[in-house]
Design a protein around this motif. Structure first.
Motif, PDB file in Angstrom:
ATOM      1  N   SER A   1      17.870  21.676  95.909  1.00 59.81           N
ATOM      2  CA  SER A   1      18.099  21.791  97.347  1.00 59.81           C
ATOM      3  C   SER A   1      19.213  20.857  97.798  1.00 59.81           C
ATOM      4  O   SER A   1      19.387  19.762  97.268  1.00 59.81           O
ATOM      5  N   MET A   2      19.954  21.277  98.812  1.00 56.20           N
ATOM      6  CA  MET A   2      20.960  20.394  99.403  1.00 56.20           C
ATOM      7  C   MET A   2      20.324  19.390 100.364  1.00 56.20           C
ATOM      8  O   MET A   2      20.969  18.441 100.785  1.00 56.20           O
ATOM      9  N   GLN A   3      19.046  19.595 100.706  1.00 54.47           N
ATOM     10  CA  GLN A   3      18.330  18.634 101.532  1.00 54.47           C
ATOM     11  C   GLN A   3      17.911  17.433 100.687  1.00 54.47           C
ATOM     12  O   GLN A   3      17.809  17.526  99.461  1.00 54.47           O
ATOM     13  N   PRO A   4      17.615  16.292 101.328  1.00 54.32           N
ATOM     14  CA  PRO A   4      17.060  15.164 100.579  1.00 54.32           C
ATOM     15  C   PRO A   4      15.716  15.529  99.968  1.00 54.32           C
ATOM     16  O   PRO A   4      15.000  16.407 100.469  1.00 54.32           O
ATOM     17  N   LEU A   5      15.364  14.860  98.875  1.00 59.15           N
ATOM     18  CA  LEU A   5      14.048  15.052  98.305  1.00 59.15           C
ATOM     19  C   LEU A   5      12.975  14.585  99.276  1.00 59.15           C
ATOM     20  O   LEU A   5      13.181  13.671 100.074  1.00 59.15           O
ATOM     21  N   ASP A   6      11.810  15.230  99.189  1.00 61.61           N
ATOM     22  CA  ASP A   6      10.656  14.837  99.997  1.00 61.61           C
ATOM     23  C   ASP A   6      10.078  13.564  99.382  1.00 61.61           C
ATOM     24  O   ASP A   6       9.455  13.588  98.315  1.00 61.61           O
ATOM     25  N   ARG A   7      10.264  12.432 100.061  1.00 60.50           N
ATOM     26  CA  ARG A   7       9.836  11.150  99.510  1.00 60.50           C
ATOM     27  C   ARG A   7       8.321  11.063  99.386  1.00 60.50           C
ATOM     28  O   ARG A   7       7.806  10.433  98.460  1.00 60.50           O
ATOM     29  N   GLU A   8       7.591  11.688 100.287  1.00 58.63           N
ATOM     30  CA  GLU A   8       6.131  11.667 100.178  1.00 58.63           C
ATOM     31  C   GLU A   8       5.665  12.450  98.956  1.00 58.63           C
ATOM     32  O   GLU A   8       4.747  12.022  98.247  1.00 58.63           O
ATOM     33  N   HIS A   9       6.300  13.590  98.722  1.00 59.00           N
ATOM     34  CA  HIS A   9       5.950  14.377  97.533  1.00 59.00           C
ATOM     35  C   HIS A   9       6.277  13.588  96.268  1.00 59.00           C
ATOM     36  O   HIS A   9       5.482  13.565  95.314  1.00 59.00           O
ATOM     37  N   LEU A  10       7.420  12.946  96.252  1.00 57.80           N
ATOM     38  CA  LEU A  10       7.817  12.158  95.090  1.00 57.80           C
ATOM     39  C   LEU A  10       6.850  10.995  94.861  1.00 57.80           C
ATOM     40  O   LEU A  10       6.505  10.668  93.714  1.00 57.80           O
ATOM     41  N   ALA A  11       6.387  10.378  95.939  1.00 60.07           N
ATOM     42  CA  ALA A  11       5.418   9.285  95.808  1.00 60.07           C
ATOM     43  C   ALA A  11       4.099   9.792  95.231  1.00 60.07           C
ATOM     44  O   ALA A  11       3.476   9.128  94.387  1.00 60.07           O
ATOM     45  N   ARG A  12       3.658  10.987  95.666  1.00 57.95           N
ATOM     46  CA  ARG A  12       2.424  11.554  95.106  1.00 57.95           C
ATOM     47  C   ARG A  12       2.602  11.886  93.625  1.00 57.95           C
ATOM     48  O   ARG A  12       1.683  11.706  92.813  1.00 57.95           O
ATOM     49  N   LEU A  13       3.785  12.365  93.277  1.00 60.61           N
ATOM     50  CA  LEU A  13       4.077  12.654  91.882  1.00 60.61           C
ATOM     51  C   LEU A  13       4.013  11.381  91.039  1.00 60.61           C
ATOM     52  O   LEU A  13       3.474  11.381  89.922  1.00 60.61           O
TER      53      LEU A  13
ATOM     54  N   VAL B   1       2.172   8.797  91.585  1.00 57.49           N
ATOM     55  CA  VAL B   1       0.757   8.438  91.414  1.00 57.49           C
ATOM     56  C   VAL B   1       0.156   9.226  90.251  1.00 57.49           C
ATOM     57  O   VAL B   1      -0.575   8.677  89.416  1.00 57.49           O
ATOM     58  N   VAL B   2       0.460  10.530  90.177  1.00 59.18           N
ATOM     59  CA  VAL B   2      -0.060  11.360  89.085  1.00 59.18           C
ATOM     60  C   VAL B   2       0.448  10.856  87.735  1.00 59.18           C
ATOM     61  O   VAL B   2      -0.323  10.705  86.773  1.00 59.18           O
ATOM     62  N   CYS B   3       1.745  10.589  87.643  1.00 63.15           N
ATOM     63  CA  CYS B   3       2.322  10.136  86.368  1.00 63.15           C
ATOM     64  C   CYS B   3       1.812   8.754  85.986  1.00 63.15           C
ATOM     65  O   CYS B   3       1.551   8.488  84.798  1.00 63.15           O
ATOM     66  N   ASP B   4       1.658   7.868  86.953  1.00 64.33           N
ATOM     67  CA  ASP B   4       1.126   6.534  86.646  1.00 64.33           C
ATOM     68  C   ASP B   4      -0.328   6.616  86.203  1.00 64.33           C
ATOM     69  O   ASP B   4      -0.784   5.839  85.363  1.00 64.33           O
ATOM     70  N   ARG B   5      -1.069   7.549  86.767  1.00 60.92           N
ATOM     71  CA  ARG B   5      -2.492   7.678  86.449  1.00 60.92           C
ATOM     72  C   ARG B   5      -2.708   8.204  85.031  1.00 60.92           C
ATOM     73  O   ARG B   5      -3.582   7.708  84.301  1.00 60.92           O
ATOM     74  N   TYR B   6      -1.909   9.194  84.617  1.00 55.80           N
ATOM     75  CA  TYR B   6      -2.149   9.863  83.337  1.00 55.80           C
ATOM     76  C   TYR B   6      -1.151   9.501  82.246  1.00 55.80           C
ATOM     77  O   TYR B   6      -1.382   9.851  81.083  1.00 55.80           O
ATOM     78  N   GLU B   7      -0.065   8.815  82.582  1.00 61.22           N
ATOM     79  CA  GLU B   7       0.936   8.408  81.595  1.00 61.22           C
ATOM     80  C   GLU B   7       1.273   9.559  80.635  1.00 61.22           C
ATOM     81  O   GLU B   7       1.091   9.458  79.412  1.00 61.22           O
ATOM     82  N   PRO B   8       1.765  10.666  81.160  1.00 63.00           N
ATOM     83  CA  PRO B   8       2.043  11.816  80.289  1.00 63.00           C
ATOM     84  C   PRO B   8       3.181  11.517  79.310  1.00 63.00           C
ATOM     85  O   PRO B   8       4.063  10.696  79.578  1.00 63.00           O
ATOM     86  N   GLU B   9       3.135  12.210  78.190  1.00 59.70           N
ATOM     87  CA  GLU B   9       4.225  12.089  77.221  1.00 59.70           C
ATOM     88  C   GLU B   9       5.504  12.749  77.724  1.00 59.70           C
ATOM     89  O   GLU B   9       6.586  12.470  77.208  1.00 59.70           O
ATOM     90  N   SER B  10       5.385  13.625  78.732  1.00 62.20           N
ATOM     91  CA  SER B  10       6.559  14.330  79.234  1.00 62.20           C
ATOM     92  C   SER B  10       6.367  14.687  80.700  1.00 62.20           C
ATOM     93  O   SER B  10       5.258  15.010  81.129  1.00 62.20           O
ATOM     94  N   PHE B  11       7.476  14.630  81.454  1.00 60.63           N
ATOM     95  CA  PHE B  11       7.498  15.164  82.814  1.00 60.63           C
ATOM     96  C   PHE B  11       8.714  16.064  82.945  1.00 60.63           C
ATOM     97  O   PHE B  11       9.819  15.721  82.505  1.00 60.63           O
ATOM     98  N   SER B  12       8.535  17.228  83.580  1.00 62.56           N
ATOM     99  CA  SER B  12       9.633  18.185  83.715  1.00 62.56           C
ATOM    100  C   SER B  12       9.629  18.833  85.090  1.00 62.56           C
ATOM    101  O   SER B  12       8.611  18.849  85.788  1.00 62.56           O
ATOM    102  N   GLU B  13      10.768  19.357  85.458  1.00 61.31           N
ATOM    103  CA  GLU B  13      10.949  20.101  86.706  1.00 61.31           C
ATOM    104  C   GLU B  13      11.979  21.194  86.477  1.00 61.31           C
ATOM    105  O   GLU B  13      12.540  21.312  85.394  1.00 61.31           O
ATOM    106  N   HIS B  14      12.225  21.988  87.526  1.00 58.91           N
ATOM    107  CA  HIS B  14      13.066  23.180  87.414  1.00 58.91           C
ATOM    108  C   HIS B  14      14.448  22.979  88.035  1.00 58.91           C
ATOM    109  O   HIS B  14      14.579  22.282  89.053  1.00 58.91           O
TER     110      HIS B  14
END
Length: 284
Positions: free
Chosen positions: A70-82, A84-97
């Protein structure tokens, strides 16, 4: 920045309806992948199930809502929730589109394509830098399934992805079904696309099914539907790719009309067999 480090095995997307079967049978899946947005609540059954799986399996977290393109700024609240998920589960990989899915305050519930221009390149790079800085881990970027091309595009998709990797240090998630779907829709050779793809930066592969419909002009149109077994031409592309690269962590996606666990398990076993043959060939 923590790199992606999934095992070089076959995995599947976790579906809650399979939880009991997974625990009862102890099937040797290499890893599970979940959509980050399904785990942004504070607790409940989703977290209870995922916490149990995490005890025994590697984990890939796959985002569908950041709207990286998107040409808009990233949603900082969504990124913060993300985070929390990554810190909680420490995944071996994170990906996006490599896609966009928001406009102003509206979430469009789709992964939409973007033109490949210098302006969009700069914006995607900016967004990936922001995500990786926030998460303190490498992000993998997935190539899209597309149904149209933009006249204003001035950069080939594989070159666009290569430049993103060079500028950000991100990795790539190569979706082989997306390659087949997009190449067929645009009357291109998927093998030529893969020959130009920056393979050395691929840390995960996706496999899935697709469906066929007819466009407004009466021509065949493939849809990345994730509701069927992996089709034979996609398996063929995948096996050729793995023979060239050696084993890479490979996920079978099946998100719609989800089958019973043994069917999904069999798809993963088929991918694992290809990975083992490639490993044996390397060792010979």
């Amino acid at each position: 920045m923590k790199p992606s480090e999934l095992p070089r095995r076959a995995g599947v997307g976790f579906k809650p309806e399979h939880f009991a079967n997974i625990n009862a049978t102890g099937q040797p899946i290499g890893f599970f992948e979940v959509h980050a947005e399904n785990y942004m609540g504070a607790g409940g059954p989703p977290h209870a199930q995922l916490s149990r799986l995490r005890e025994d399996y590697a984990l890939s977290v796959h985002g569908v809502g950041l709207s990286i393109g998107s040409m808009q700024p990233l949603d900082r609240e969504h990124l913060a929730r993300l985070k929390v998920v990554c810190d909680r589960y420490e995944p071996e990989s994170f990906s996006e589109h490599l896609a966009w899915s928001t406009h102003d305050s509206v979430f469009l519930n789709d992964l939409l394509p973007l033109p490949y221009t210098e302006a969009t390149l700069a914006r995607v790079v900016e967004h990936i830098d922001e995500v990786q800085s926030m998460l303190k881990r490498q992000m993998l970027l997935e190539n899209p399934a597309t149904y149209l091309l933009f006249e204003e595009s001035t950069i080939e998709e594989t070159a666009f992805l290569s430049e993103i990797v060079r500028r950000t240090g991100c990795g790539l998630l190569l979706d082989v079904n997306n390659v087949f779907v997009a190449s067929t829709n645009h009357h291109m050779d998927p093998r030529n696309y893969l020959a130009r793809f920056p393979i050395n930066h691929v840390r995960e592969i996706h496999l899935s099914g697709h469906s066929e419909t007819i466009d407004d002009l009466g021509a065949p149109l493939l849809i990345d539907s994730h509701d069927t077994p992996v089709k034979d031409p996609v398996w063929a592309l995948y096996e050729e790719l793995i023979a060239r690269t050696g084993p890479i962590a490979s996920l079978v996606e099946w998100d719609n009309d989800v089958p019973d666990w043994p069917v999904l398990q069999a798809e993963a076993e088929a991918a694992d067999a290809i990975l083992r043959r490639a490993a044996d060939a390397q060792a010979a």
